[in-house]
Enzyme design. Structure first.
Site, PDB file in Angstrom:
ATOM      1  N   GLU A 129      -1.834 -13.200   4.222  1.00  0.00           N
ATOM      2  CA  GLU A 129      -1.667 -12.155   3.189  1.00  0.00           C
ATOM      3  C   GLU A 129      -0.504 -11.246   3.552  1.00  0.00           C
ATOM      4  O   GLU A 129       0.177 -11.456   4.570  1.00  0.00           O
ATOM      5  CB  GLU A 129      -2.957 -11.331   3.075  1.00  0.00           C
ATOM      6  CG  GLU A 129      -3.337 -10.634   4.378  1.00  0.00           C
ATOM      7  CD  GLU A 129      -4.736 -10.009   4.361  1.00  0.00           C
ATOM      8  OE1 GLU A 129      -5.503 -10.250   3.419  1.00  0.00           O
ATOM      9  OE2 GLU A 129      -5.047  -9.285   5.321  1.00  0.00           O
TER      10      GLU A 129
ATOM     11  N   ASP B  42      -1.637  -0.430   4.860  1.00  0.00           N
ATOM     12  CA  ASP B  42      -0.732  -1.345   4.161  1.00  0.00           C
ATOM     13  C   ASP B  42       0.607  -0.671   3.836  1.00  0.00           C
ATOM     14  O   ASP B  42       1.064  -0.704   2.673  1.00  0.00           O
ATOM     15  CB  ASP B  42      -1.375  -1.848   2.847  1.00  0.00           C
ATOM     16  CG  ASP B  42      -2.779  -2.387   3.073  1.00  0.00           C
ATOM     17  OD1 ASP B  42      -2.955  -3.162   4.026  1.00  0.00           O
ATOM     18  OD2 ASP B  42      -3.694  -2.023   2.299  1.00  0.00           O
TER      19      ASP B  42
HETATM   20  C1  6LW Z   1      -4.894  -5.680   1.729  1.00  0.00           C
HETATM   21  C2  6LW Z   1      -4.687  -6.729   2.736  1.00  0.00           C
HETATM   22  C3  6LW Z   1      -5.177  -6.008   3.905  1.00  0.00           C
HETATM   23  O1  6LW Z   1      -4.793  -6.117   0.415  1.00  0.00           O
HETATM   24  O2  6LW Z   1      -6.223  -5.226   3.512  1.00  0.00           O
HETATM   25  O3  6LW Z   1      -4.926  -5.472   6.092  1.00  0.00           O
HETATM   26  C4  6LW Z   1      -6.264  -5.230   2.109  1.00  0.00           C
HETATM   27  N1  6LW Z   1      -4.598  -6.045   5.026  1.00  0.00           N
HETATM   28  O4  6LW Z   1      -3.371  -7.138   2.891  1.00  0.00           O
HETATM   29  C5  6LW Z   1      -6.635  -3.881   1.568  1.00  0.00           C
HETATM   30  O5  6LW Z   1      -5.976  -2.850   2.245  1.00  0.00           O
END
Ligand code: 6LW
Length: 513
Positions: free
Chosen positions: A191, A34
């Protein structure tokens, strides 16, 4: 702490440092998921998730976006880190606000208070105490966007969508109500939002597909920061989901952030994995880099939205200080602990200083009922030797070296002394499965050298008596398949642990091939 980096071939290094075209992915190897990046002049700062590792939210610095150095952590015991419960620090964002010359990091301490912001004028120095954002509508993956006039917008996940609110980043005060921005293009888990202003448009970049093999990045734009946001014609802009990447050693590309470099070029940092087989990637999610090109108000990532390990593209002039991820030859890092425990070391939930104390011969670690007496550094690559010299002073004890994925998954190699006897033990803990191999050694042994050798799919465990002994040869005690150490959000830490009694760790050495 004395830290020596010995380079096996000086010739290779000289050749490589003169090379400012091309680089190698990942740019930060080992667990570094991230990534979020910001820039001031020609200084770049990058932060990654750290979950229950203490200190939390590592901050890296670079002058060329390729060679990164760990300079600090945004949250430590000093400014109020509390990892006593929950899953810890998920996806942070780092931004610089030129209006108050301040850096901001926003993040979620999942199950430990949720969203918060810390700020600092100097990322390598002190960070403020957290300001907590308490609105229950705020989900994970918070991001900040500073408008030209300094107004601050926060984006985050909502109820399976992306939402936005105006806030005061110093106090956490809500200045607007929440607005819906998008629920993505139908992939699971929309996300990791980030907002950018380029020319006349606001660009919203998000990830979809979950963090595993369906991970990809989509782009949207609007002429109003509140939307409506229209999808880019070439979505997904970054994806290894398709046939063209099915044989690529890099998978799971997603959770991206973008930056315009000081020479005007554009770049994307993102997470991806290097599976050893199928869905197993013990090193976890690492940080990668790709060039971005703009055309007619939209962008492409490295031409077709995929990347390679060797990136043959024009880069910023590369700094002479080459980070471990970019070395083309063997690197050995030795920790002698002369000056204590450097910032490369982490513990879980509590600080490394809680677990280990500096003593004249190295560091001393004591077993504890309150926490797992383990400190580690991130395993940076698949081919590695990790060696320690340890000493159990009292008669009874168990101490050794460990490759640690999470509480349920770890491989231990230890010296055990009990009932007047001494043993070397290798142990594979995989949730409820516990595989142990033990051999009895000379009973007076209280100093040993232990070595874990990683060969990608395989870990091999070795030990030997003290160097002064006539019996000074490495002996293998066992091998373990690496696949069991994979899964979830985490990567690997490697380092000393003590399960019973106390031990002095004289030094640790990590060699990457
Ligand atoms: C993070 C989400 C994700 O909050 O994994 O790959 C989660 N993306 O955006 C935890 O790293």
């Amino acid at each position: 702490m004395k830290k020596i980096i010995c380079i096996v071939s000086f010739f290779c290094i000289a050749t490589f440092s003169a090379f400012s075209q091309g680089y190698r992915n990942p740019i930060i190897s080992g667990m570094a998921p991230d990534p979020s990046v910001c820039r001031v002049g020609d200084d770049y700062y990058l932060v990654t998730s750290s979950f229950i590792q203490n200190p939390a939210l590592p901050i890296y610095h670079s002058k060329d976006l390729i060679n990164w150095k760990l300079i600090n952590y945004a949250v430590t015991d000093e400014n109020g880190l509390d990892l006593s419960k929950g899953e810890g620090m998920y996806a942070p964002t780092i931004r610089y606000n030129p209006h108050d010359s301040t850096f901001y990091v926003i993040c979620t301490n999942v199950g430990g208070g949720q969203n918060f912001i810390v700020h600092s004028k100097h990322p390598d120095s002190t960070w403020s105490k957290p300001v907590w954002l308490t609105n229950p509508r705020m989900g994970i993956d918070p991001s900040l966007f500073f408008e030209d006039d300094g107004t601050c917008y926060m984006q985050c996940t909502g109820d399976n969508n992306i939402i936005q609110i105006m806030i005061d980043p110093k106090t956490g005060e809500e200045i607007s109500s929440f607005h819906y921005l998008t629920d993505g293009l139908g992939g699971r888990y929309p996300e990791g939002p980030h907002m950018y202003k380029v020319g006349n448009y606001y660009y919203l970049m998000i990830s979809e597909g979950g963090t595993e093999f369906g991970h990809h990045v989509n782009l949207f734009r609007s002429d109003d920061i509140w939307g409506p946001f229209m999808p880019a014609p070439n979505n997904p802009i970054l994806s290894h989901v398709g046939k063209n990447a099915q044989s690529n050693p890099i998978q799971c590309t997603g959770h991206a952030d973008m930056i315009q470099a000081h020479d005007g070029s554009w770049w994307m940092v993102f997470l991806a994995t290097r599976p050893i087989l199928w869905a197993f990637y013990p090193l976890g999610r690492e940080t990668f880099l790709a060039p971005v090109e703009w055309k007619n108000g939209w962008l492409t990532v490295n031409g077709n939205g995929t990347v390679t390990e060797e990136m043959n593209v024009k880069t910023l002039p590369q700094n002479s200080e080459i980070s471990i991820s970019q070395r083309k030859n063997s690197v050995r890092v030795i920790y002698g602990f002369e000056h204590g425990i450097s910032n490369d070391w982490n513990a879980y939930r509590v600080s490394p200083q809680t677990v280990a104390t500096k003593v004249s011969e190295g560091i001393e670690i004591k077993a504890s009922n309150d926490y797992d007496a383990f400190i580690g550094v991130r395993q940076l690559d698949y081919y590695m030797d990790a060696e320690i010299k340890l000493e159990i002073a009292d008669w009874e004890g168990e101490a050794g070296i460990c490759v640690h994925h999470d509480d349920g998954k770890r491989y231990n190699l230890a010296l055990v002394r009990e009932n007047g006897k001494a043993f070397i033990k290798s142990e594979c803990l995989f949730n409820s499965v516990n595989q142990v191999q033990t051999i009895e050694i000379e009973s007076k042994t209280h100093v040993v050298y232990l070595k874990i050798n990683s060969q990608k799919e395989l870990y091999k465990f070795y030990w030997k008596y003290d160097n002064s002994s006539k019996d000074n040869v490495w002996r293998e005690i066992g091998q373990m398949d690496a696949h069991f150490l994979a899964g979830g959000f985490s990567g690997l830490l490697v380092g000393p642990y003590v399960k019973k009694g106390k031990a002095t760790i004289n030094w640790c050495s990590f060699k990457y091939y």
